[in-house]
Scaffold this motif. Sequence first.
Motif, PDB file in Angstrom:
ATOM      1  N   SER A 190     -23.446  21.471  38.076  1.00  0.00           N
ATOM      2  CA  SER A 190     -22.110  21.743  37.552  1.00  0.00           C
ATOM      3  C   SER A 190     -21.122  21.510  38.688  1.00  0.00           C
ATOM      4  O   SER A 190     -21.507  21.428  39.850  1.00  0.00           O
ATOM      5  N   HIS A 202     -24.332  27.426  36.233  1.00  0.00           N
ATOM      6  CA  HIS A 202     -23.352  27.407  35.150  1.00  0.00           C
ATOM      7  C   HIS A 202     -23.458  26.100  34.375  1.00  0.00           C
ATOM      8  O   HIS A 202     -23.755  25.055  34.957  1.00  0.00           O
ATOM      9  N   ASP A 203     -23.215  26.177  33.091  1.00  0.00           N
ATOM     10  CA  ASP A 203     -23.213  25.007  32.230  1.00  0.00           C
ATOM     11  C   ASP A 203     -21.769  24.545  32.062  1.00  0.00           C
ATOM     12  O   ASP A 203     -21.018  25.097  31.257  1.00  0.00           O
ATOM     13  N   LYS A 204     -21.374  23.559  32.872  1.00  0.00           N
ATOM     14  CA  LYS A 204     -20.028  22.998  32.817  1.00  0.00           C
ATOM     15  C   LYS A 204     -18.962  24.083  33.004  1.00  0.00           C
ATOM     16  O   LYS A 204     -18.027  24.228  32.213  1.00  0.00           O
ATOM     17  N   TYR A 205     -19.141  24.872  34.055  1.00  0.00           N
ATOM     18  CA  TYR A 205     -18.166  25.892  34.431  1.00  0.00           C
ATOM     19  C   TYR A 205     -18.244  26.070  35.944  1.00  0.00           C
ATOM     20  O   TYR A 205     -19.295  25.825  36.544  1.00  0.00           O
ATOM     21  N   ALA A 252     -12.711  27.437  34.410  1.00  0.00           N
ATOM     22  CA  ALA A 252     -12.967  26.116  33.840  1.00  0.00           C
ATOM     23  C   ALA A 252     -12.127  25.039  34.515  1.00  0.00           C
ATOM     24  O   ALA A 252     -12.270  23.855  34.209  1.00  0.00           O
ATOM     25  N   SER A 265     -14.089  22.187  36.161  1.00  0.00           N
ATOM     26  CA  SER A 265     -15.348  21.817  35.515  1.00  0.00           C
ATOM     27  C   SER A 265     -15.219  20.728  34.462  1.00  0.00           C
ATOM     28  O   SER A 265     -16.206  20.097  34.097  1.00  0.00           O
ATOM     29  N   ASN A 269     -14.472  21.504  31.468  1.00  0.00           N
ATOM     30  CA  ASN A 269     -14.761  22.201  30.220  1.00  0.00           C
ATOM     31  C   ASN A 269     -13.445  22.598  29.549  1.00  0.00           C
ATOM     32  O   ASN A 269     -12.629  23.309  30.133  1.00  0.00           O
ATOM     33  N   GLU A 270     -13.238  22.143  28.331  1.00  0.00           N
ATOM     34  CA  GLU A 270     -11.999  22.454  27.622  1.00  0.00           C
ATOM     35  C   GLU A 270     -12.065  23.792  26.891  1.00  0.00           C
ATOM     36  O   GLU A 270     -11.057  24.281  26.387  1.00  0.00           O
ATOM     37  N   LYS A 279     -12.466  27.561  27.298  1.00  0.00           N
ATOM     38  CA  LYS A 279     -12.414  28.616  28.298  1.00  0.00           C
ATOM     39  C   LYS A 279     -12.989  29.916  27.741  1.00  0.00           C
ATOM     40  O   LYS A 279     -12.783  30.242  26.570  1.00  0.00           O
ATOM     41  N   THR A 280     -13.698  30.649  28.585  1.00  0.00           N
ATOM     42  CA  THR A 280     -14.264  31.926  28.173  1.00  0.00           C
ATOM     43  C   THR A 280     -13.142  32.937  27.952  1.00  0.00           C
ATOM     44  O   THR A 280     -12.399  33.241  28.891  1.00  0.00           O
ATOM     45  N   ASP A 283     -11.691  33.723  31.919  1.00  0.00           N
ATOM     46  CA  ASP A 283     -11.396  32.512  32.669  1.00  0.00           C
ATOM     47  C   ASP A 283     -10.438  32.786  33.818  1.00  0.00           C
ATOM     48  O   ASP A 283      -9.457  33.510  33.682  1.00  0.00           O
TER      49      ASP A 283
END
Length: 291
Positions: free
Chosen positions: A200, A226-229, A256, A259, A261-262, A264-265, A269
């Motif tokens: 990542s 992390h998966d793309k984060y 994000a 990363s 990644n579009e 966001k947690t 985030d």
Amino acid sequence: PGPGPTWIDGLVTLQDKQGSERLFAKYVKIKGLLTTYERGLVEFNEKQKAFEKREVFDFNAPLYPEGHPVKYRMDDQDYILFGQAAPLIRVPANPDALADLKQYETYSYVKPDTAAAADWTVDRDEGGALRYQWRKNVSPLTSELEKKLIQQNKLSEQERYFQMRDIETNERIEIQNSSVAWNEYRGKWTMIGLQKYGTSVLGEIWYSEAASPLGPWKWGRKIVTHDKYSFYNPKQHPLFAREKGRLIYFEGTYTALFSGNEVKTPRYDYNQIMYQLDLSDPRLAAELFEK
């Protein structure tokens, strides 16, 4: 003051000649997204509850406080160690020295008499071995610098300082920045490091240990993925350690932003997350890091 945001790092508490405890940090002024145009030293004013500028550093100076500092005693003197991938910069542990870049040294085999990258000189002893010394007026070792020295046939792959490898695959691990602390449970210095190029973008965290804060950091075990984060700028907190360091704690910035990644947690985030690491886990057995 000045355009753009102000970032600080290298926070360290030192005692002055009167025995008073004072908090300092390196600051940088930023323009655009990540362009630094000024750096210097700030001190926390207890009455104002704010940091105040103490020194503007020479922007072209090769050595200055950066990263997560660690206090270390060597040669019968107390020092503060600084650095990104490893704490290879030292300065005497007092406020006057901290503000004086002329007192900064780095642990290196590169001679300080050359400024241009094409003219770097590798210092060797009579037998041809690298001569490591504390040196002034030379940039600290980095993976990028060592790659250039290898390309110039001045250094071999086996001679690199940055030699950390994955315990499981034996693949080389390149560390972006790290946090180093003494661990009583292991009787070693422990590193929590962020991988530069991993699965990542700035999201892979590794554990390593060594007999000295200077290394050698030979083996690493991935402890957070992390998966793309992203999870950058990890920091150990020895203050929170439990059972003489069997349980250690570290935090990082979860975002994000870098990363791609579009998604966001929600509520998390660009926030700080803390982890606990149990050093009694068999996957972190001491003998794995000694081979």
